[in-house]
Motif scaffolding. Structure first.
Motif, mmCIF file in Angstrom:
data_model
loop_
_atom_site.group_PDB
_atom_site.id
_atom_site.type_symbol
_atom_site.label_atom_id
_atom_site.label_comp_id
_atom_site.label_asym_id
_atom_site.label_seq_id
_atom_site.Cartn_x
_atom_site.Cartn_y
_atom_site.Cartn_z
ATOM 1 N N ASP A 254 6.064 0.782 -11.788
ATOM 2 C CA ASP A 254 7.051 1.750 -11.320
ATOM 3 C C ASP A 254 7.256 1.566 -9.821
ATOM 4 O OD1 ASP A 254 6.946 2.583 -13.867
ATOM 5 O OD2 ASP A 254 6.075 4.556 -13.473
ATOM 6 N N THR A 256 8.935 3.012 -6.125
ATOM 7 C CA THR A 256 9.499 4.146 -5.389
ATOM 8 C C THR A 256 10.337 3.664 -4.207
ATOM 9 O OG1 THR A 256 7.458 4.221 -4.107
ATOM 10 C CG2 THR A 256 7.635 5.747 -5.955
ATOM 11 N N GLU A 291 17.060 4.144 -13.627
ATOM 12 C CA GLU A 291 16.331 5.193 -14.357
ATOM 13 C C GLU A 291 14.840 5.177 -14.056
ATOM 14 O OE1 GLU A 291 16.458 5.086 -18.635
ATOM 15 O OE2 GLU A 291 15.344 3.229 -18.761
ATOM 16 N N THR A 292 14.237 6.354 -14.197
ATOM 17 C CA THR A 292 12.787 6.488 -14.076
ATOM 18 C C THR A 292 12.177 6.178 -15.437
ATOM 19 O OG1 THR A 292 13.080 8.838 -14.526
ATOM 20 C CG2 THR A 292 12.836 8.194 -12.222
ATOM 21 N N ASN A 293 10.861 6.230 -15.519
ATOM 22 C CA ASN A 293 10.168 5.899 -16.762
ATOM 23 C C ASN A 293 10.185 7.090 -17.718
ATOM 24 O OD1 ASN A 293 8.421 5.207 -18.773
ATOM 25 N ND2 ASN A 293 6.872 4.336 -17.415
ATOM 26 N N GLN A 301 12.025 13.190 -13.832
ATOM 27 C CA GLN A 301 12.911 12.171 -14.397
ATOM 28 C C GLN A 301 14.264 12.175 -13.703
ATOM 29 O OE1 GLN A 301 12.087 10.054 -17.100
ATOM 30 N NE2 GLN A 301 10.022 10.806 -16.700
ATOM 31 N N TYR A 336 11.403 9.554 -6.487
ATOM 32 C CA TYR A 336 11.174 9.279 -7.903
ATOM 33 C C TYR A 336 10.475 7.932 -8.062
ATOM 34 C CZ TYR A 336 14.493 13.019 -8.978
ATOM 35 O OH TYR A 336 15.127 14.222 -9.079
ATOM 36 N N ALA A 337 9.774 7.798 -9.189
ATOM 37 C CA ALA A 337 9.160 6.508 -9.522
ATOM 38 C C ALA A 337 10.079 5.824 -10.531
ATOM 39 C CB ALA A 337 7.778 6.721 -10.120
ATOM 40 N N TYR A 338 10.759 4.783 -10.095
ATOM 41 C CA TYR A 338 11.763 4.144 -10.949
ATOM 42 C C TYR A 338 11.160 3.042 -11.799
ATOM 43 C CZ TYR A 338 15.157 6.737 -8.235
ATOM 44 O OH TYR A 338 15.869 7.739 -7.664
ATOM 45 N N LYS A 339 11.762 2.865 -12.984
ATOM 46 C CA LYS A 339 11.234 1.885 -13.924
ATOM 47 C C LYS A 339 12.219 0.751 -14.168
ATOM 48 C CE LYS A 339 8.286 0.309 -16.895
ATOM 49 N NZ LYS A 339 7.072 -0.313 -16.372
#
Length: 420
Positions: A254, A256, A291-293, A301, A336-339
Motif C-alpha cells: 500500500d 501513501t 483506489e485504496t485497498n 476507504q 489514505y493508503a492506496y492500493k
DNA sequence: TCTGGGGTCCTAGGACCC
DNA sequence: TCTGGGGTCCTAGGACCC
C-alpha cells in the motif's frame, strides 16, 4: 454448426508444456501480485484448492501436496494463445478469437462426422502446441458453450468432446444444466432466477419472453433464443475496433506517497501508450482511476476517477503522461493508503481520422520519432530499458510481486529452453 | 504481511434540440 | 388551473465475460 474450443486450465497447461517433470502433477497459477489462485489443472483442483481465494490462505495445502505454484506469465500465455489460434485457423473457414483461451469456429459444411472433426481439432492443437483442448459443438454459440461445459465433465481425458446436434440431446442436457453456469448469467442474475425457482437451463427457457425481456434486458432474451436452438449471435470473424484500453495494477504494497503513485501512473501510461501505438490507435480521452485497498477494514476507504478530453487525439507518451498527472492531482487525497492506480484511454480513433483542434493555439510538439525510438530500444533491450523521467527510478517501491515467475520460453531469446 | 486485470454492453436519467 | 411529442447525445452505474 458452431464449435467452441477452449484450452483446459489454460495458464496451468502453458506452464506444464515446457516442464515435463510437472506432467501429471498438480500445478496452480497466481493472479498478478501473487494474490489469488486463478488457475489450477485437474490434479490441483482435485485437491480442493479454491479459485479466487488469496494464495496465502491456500499455501499450507499447496505445500503439503507439493503443488507447483507459478506467478502469472502473460508474455508466455499470450504467445501460446496466438499459436493455438493460428492452428485452429488451419481447420475452419471462420474463426472468432473469443478470449485468450477460447475460440468459436464454424464447422466446415463438408464435415459430416462432428465427433471425428472435434477429435482432429484436439489432436492438431496438441501436436502443434502441446496444449490440451476441449471442444463443444452445437447450432448456436450459447449452446456450444453448454456443450463445452459438458465436454469438461468427460471422465476420459482423451475425449473432452461433446456435441449437441439433435433435439433429444438438447433437452436432456438443458434439463440438468445449472442456470448459474449459463453464458451471460452471472451471480446477481442467478440469485434472482433461483429466488423464482429457476434452477436449470430448461426452466430458464420455459420463462415467458416478456418476463425475460423485462427482468434481464435484451441480453436475457437473446440467450433464451440461443438456447432453444435459434442462433442470435453471429460469428465475429473481424473483431470490431476496440473502444477503450487501459492499464491498472495493484502495488506490491500500500502506498501513501503521492510521488510514488505518480511514478507508477506514469509507468502504466507508458505501457498503455505502447499498446496504443502497436495497435495503431490514438486516444481522445483519458481516465485516471485511484483506489485504496477494499479488503482493509481497519483503514479509511477512498475511490475516485476523473476523465479528461484531449484537445487532439494522440498516442504520445509524453503528452498522455502530462494529462494523466494533472488528472491524478485532481483526485489524490492525502492520508489514505492506496492500493491501485490505473489509466484508461477511450475515444480511440485511427490516425487518418483525426480532427485537428481549430482553437488550440499550440497543440504542442509532435514526438512521433521519439516514440518510435523508445519502442525500438525497448523491444530490443527489454521493457523499461528506456523510459521517461516521470516514471521515476523507484519501481522497487511499488512494482508487482512476482516471486514464482517461469521463463518466457517463447518470447525472450535469453530464456529459451536449452536441450542437451 | 498477503485479496487480478482488461474489457463490453445495457439502462436510466438528464440536458438539450425542434 | 392548464404545461407535447419525438428525438439525440452524454454520463454514471450495473451487470456480465474471461
Amino acid at each position: 454448426m458452431i464449435a467452441l474450443v477452449d484450452v483446459n486450465s489454460f495458464y496451468a497447461s502453458c506452464e506444464q508444456v515446457f516442464r515435463p517433470d510437472l506432467w501429471g502433477r498438480p500445478v496452480v497459477v497466481l493472479s498478478n501480485n501473487d494474490g489469488c489462485v486463478i488457475a489450477a489443472n485437474r490434479e490441483a483442483k482435485s485437491l480442493g484448492i479454491p479459485m479466487w481465494k488469496p494464495a496465502y490462505q491456500s499455501m499450507p495445502l499447496l505445500d503439503r501436496h507439493g503443488v507447483a505454484v507459478f506467478s502469472s506469465n502473460y508474455p508466455l500465455y499470450g504467445d501460446m494463445s496466438r499459436r493455438v489460434m493460428e492452428t485452429l485457423a488451419t481447420m475452419t473457414p471462420d474463426l472468432e478469437v473469443y478470449s485468450i483461451d477460447e475460440a468459436f469456429l464454424r464447422v466446415p459444411t463438408s464435415e459430416t462426422d462432428l465427433q471425428a472433426y472435434a477429435q482432429r481439432l484436439r489432436a492438431r492443437v496438441h501436436q502443434w502446441t502441446g496444449l490440451p483442448v476441449g471442444v463443444g459443438i452445437a447450432p448456436s454459440k450459447a449452446l456450444a458453450k453448454v456443450a463445452s461445459r459438458m465436454a469438461k465433465r468427460e471422465r476420459d481425458r482423451s475425449r473432452n468432446v461433446f456435441v449437441i446436434a439433435d433435439e433429444e440431446t438438447r433437452t436432456r442436457v438443458l434439463s440438468d444444466f445449472p442456470v448459474e453456469d449459463l453464458w451471460g448469467i452471472g451471480r446477481r442474475i442467478a440469485t434472482r432466477l433461483q429466488a423464482r425457482g429457476v434452477n436449470t437451463a430448461a426452466q430458464f427457457t420455459a420463462l415467458s419472453d416478456a418476463w425475460v425481456r423485462q427482468e434481464l434486458t435484451v441480453n436475457g432474451l437473446r440467450l433464451k433464443r440461443e438456447l432453444t436452438g435459434h442462433p442470435q449471435l453471429s460469428l465475429e470473424v473481424d473483431p470490431p475496433p476496440k473502444k477503450m484500453m487501459g492499464t491498472a495494477k495493484s502495488f506490491g504494497r500500500d502506498l501513501t506517497e503521492e510521488c510514488l503513485i505518480r511514478e507508477a501512473l506514469a509507468y502504466y501510461v507508458a505501457e498503455c501508450a505502447v499498446k496504443l501505438r502497436r495497435q495503431k490507435f490514438l486516444a481522445g480521452n483519458l481516465t485516471v482511476y485511484l483506489e485504496t485497498n477494499p479488503f482493509r477494514e481497519d483503514a479509511p476507504q477512498y475511490v475516485n476517477q476523473t476523465e479528461c478530453r484531449l484537445s487532439v487525439p494522440t498516442d504520445d507518451t509524453l503528452a498522455l503522461t502530462r494529462q494523466a498527472e494533472a488528472a491524478l492531482s485532481r483526485i489524490f487525497r492525502p492520508g489514505y493508503a492506496y492500493k491501485k492506480v490505473g489509466v484508461w484511454f477511450s475515444g480511440l480513433v485511427r490516425p487518418q481520422a483525426v480532427q485537428q483542434d481549430l482553437f488550440a493555439a499550440d497543440p504542442g510538439p509532435r514526438h512521433d520519432r521519439i516514440m518510435a525510438v523508445m519502442d525500438r530500444v525497448n523491444l530490443r533491450y527489454g521493457k523499461g530499458s528506456l523510459q521517461t523521467g516521470a516514471a521515476g527510478f523507484r519501481r522497487e517501491e511499488w512494482k508487482l510481486r512476482q516471486e514464482r515467475l517461469s521463463p518466457r520460453y517463447t518470447t525472450c531469446l535469453e530464456e529459451v529452453l536449452t536441450v542437451r
